[in-house]
Design an enzyme around this catalytic site. Structure first.
Site, mmCIF file in Angstrom:
data_model
loop_
_atom_site.group_PDB
_atom_site.id
_atom_site.type_symbol
_atom_site.label_atom_id
_atom_site.label_comp_id
_atom_site.label_asym_id
_atom_site.label_seq_id
_atom_site.Cartn_x
_atom_site.Cartn_y
_atom_site.Cartn_z
ATOM 1 N N ASP A 1 0.997 -1.147 0.073
ATOM 2 C CA ASP A 1 -0.590 0.133 0.093
ATOM 3 C C ASP A 1 1.059 1.158 -0.595
ATOM 4 O O ASP A 1 1.820 0.870 0.430
ATOM 5 C CB ASP A 1 -0.928 0.094 0.947
ATOM 6 C CG ASP A 1 -1.914 0.931 1.391
ATOM 7 O OD1 ASP A 1 -2.457 1.447 0.152
ATOM 8 O OD2 ASP A 1 -2.763 1.115 2.065
ATOM 9 N N HIS B 1 3.183 2.888 -8.977
ATOM 10 C CA HIS B 1 2.748 1.727 -8.786
ATOM 11 C C HIS B 1 3.741 1.454 -10.408
ATOM 12 O O HIS B 1 4.538 0.167 -10.058
ATOM 13 C CB HIS B 1 1.503 1.788 -10.294
ATOM 14 C CG HIS B 1 0.224 1.922 -9.404
ATOM 15 N ND1 HIS B 1 0.373 1.956 -7.883
ATOM 16 C CD2 HIS B 1 -0.770 2.596 -9.557
ATOM 17 C CE1 HIS B 1 -1.162 2.051 -8.106
ATOM 18 N NE2 HIS B 1 -1.670 2.267 -8.743
ATOM 19 N N LEU C 1 10.676 -20.859 -4.702
ATOM 20 C CA LEU C 1 9.625 -19.770 -3.880
ATOM 21 C C LEU C 1 8.350 -20.019 -4.213
ATOM 22 O O LEU C 1 8.327 -20.218 -5.772
ATOM 23 C CB LEU C 1 9.990 -19.102 -3.749
ATOM 24 C CG LEU C 1 9.175 -17.784 -3.626
ATOM 25 C CD1 LEU C 1 8.929 -17.652 -2.126
ATOM 26 C CD2 LEU C 1 10.209 -15.802 -3.830
#
Ligand code: FPP
Length: 252
Positions: free
Chosen positions: A23, A40, A134
């Site tokens: 955020d 972004h 991962l």
């Protein structure tokens, strides 16, 4: 200079699954007098940093809240930029994912994404499906309540068709019907930018997660911030409803 948190991490007590609410991109950009999409774009660097950080220390599961069901209500141009960023990042990073043995997974209403994004995602998921170091899960057009509604619908259908008996419904069956059926419970949930909310992210899956909130805005989040969160996590006592004394006994 930031403290060296990496050296303080106890390798025997790593969170197995870290989830992040990324955020503050918009605020970061606005503070710099730039359009929100600039935030972004810079947020992608932070995404790479946390993936690398997880690989370096050996975290097995990382789940990122990249786009919520509510995010569709943002200005069209912002939504378009986010989707374009997703497509270009997947294209650019495919080889790195393959090389580093990272498996891409998605959760959410993927059918709602633009065709291009769906095609790109499907390709990367397919090409990384046997990777095992991962598991990187991107939550895209994801909403936890919607996920739970779908679970209830799907289980109910099976009850009606006599595939599951009503008495058989338990936590395990619910887990197996969630988007996250292949993932373990979340151990550590991180939210950046100072907001202390869950915002409809993994409501069922964070039942016993430790929550970590930081004021750092997502585009400023670096590996060391991740390591700091992990050190903080390792200083907490996870009791899962038990008493401290009971936990000490288990650890003896
Ligand atoms: C929240 O900041 C961030 C998002 C809604 C999108 C996160 C997307 C990225 C980091 C880039 C693309 C992702 C991938 C996986 C390549 P905000 O816009 O809500 O910030 P604000 O609260 O300051 O407005």
């Amino acid at each position: 200079m930031m403290e060296d948190f990496k050296s303080q991490i106890n390798a025997d007590n790593l969170p197995n699954h870290i989830a992040i609410i990324m955020d503050g991109n918009g605020r970061w950009a606005e503070m710099k007098g730039k359009p929100r999409v600039y935030g972004h774009k810079n947020g992608v660097t932070s995404v790479k940093e946390v993936i690398e950080g997880c690989r370096e220390i050996g975290v097995n599961y990382l789940t990122l809240y990249a786009f919520s069901t509510e995010n569709w209500n943002r200005p069209k141009m912002e939504v378009r930029t986010l989707m374009a960023l997703l497509v270009s990042s997947l294209r650019k990073e495919l080889n790195t994912l393959v090389k580093n043995n990272i498996k891409l997974n998605t959760i959410g209403n993927i059918e709602n994404l633009p065709e291009k994004a769906q095609v790109e995602l499907a390709e990367v998921v397919e090409k990384t499906k046997n990777n095992a170091s991962l598991t990187l899960t991107l939550a895209l057009s994801y909403g936890s309540r919607e996920e739970i509604v779908n679970v209830i619908r799907n289980i109910s259908k099976k009850v009606v068709n006599n595939q599951i008996a009503l008495e058989e419904i338990n936590e395990n069956i619910i887990n197996n019907h969630l988007y996250t059926f292949s993932l373990p419970d979340v151990d550590l949930l991180i939210r950046t930018s100072g907001e202390k909310r869950i915002s409809n992210f993994l409501l069922w899956q964070i039942a016993y997660a430790e929550l970590y909130f930081t004021d750092t805005l997502w585009p400023d989040f670096r590996k060391e911030n991740l390591f700091n969160a992990i050190v903080n996590y390792q200083h907490r006592e996870r009791r899962f409803g038990k008493t401290s004394q009971q936990i000490e006994k288990i650890n003896d």
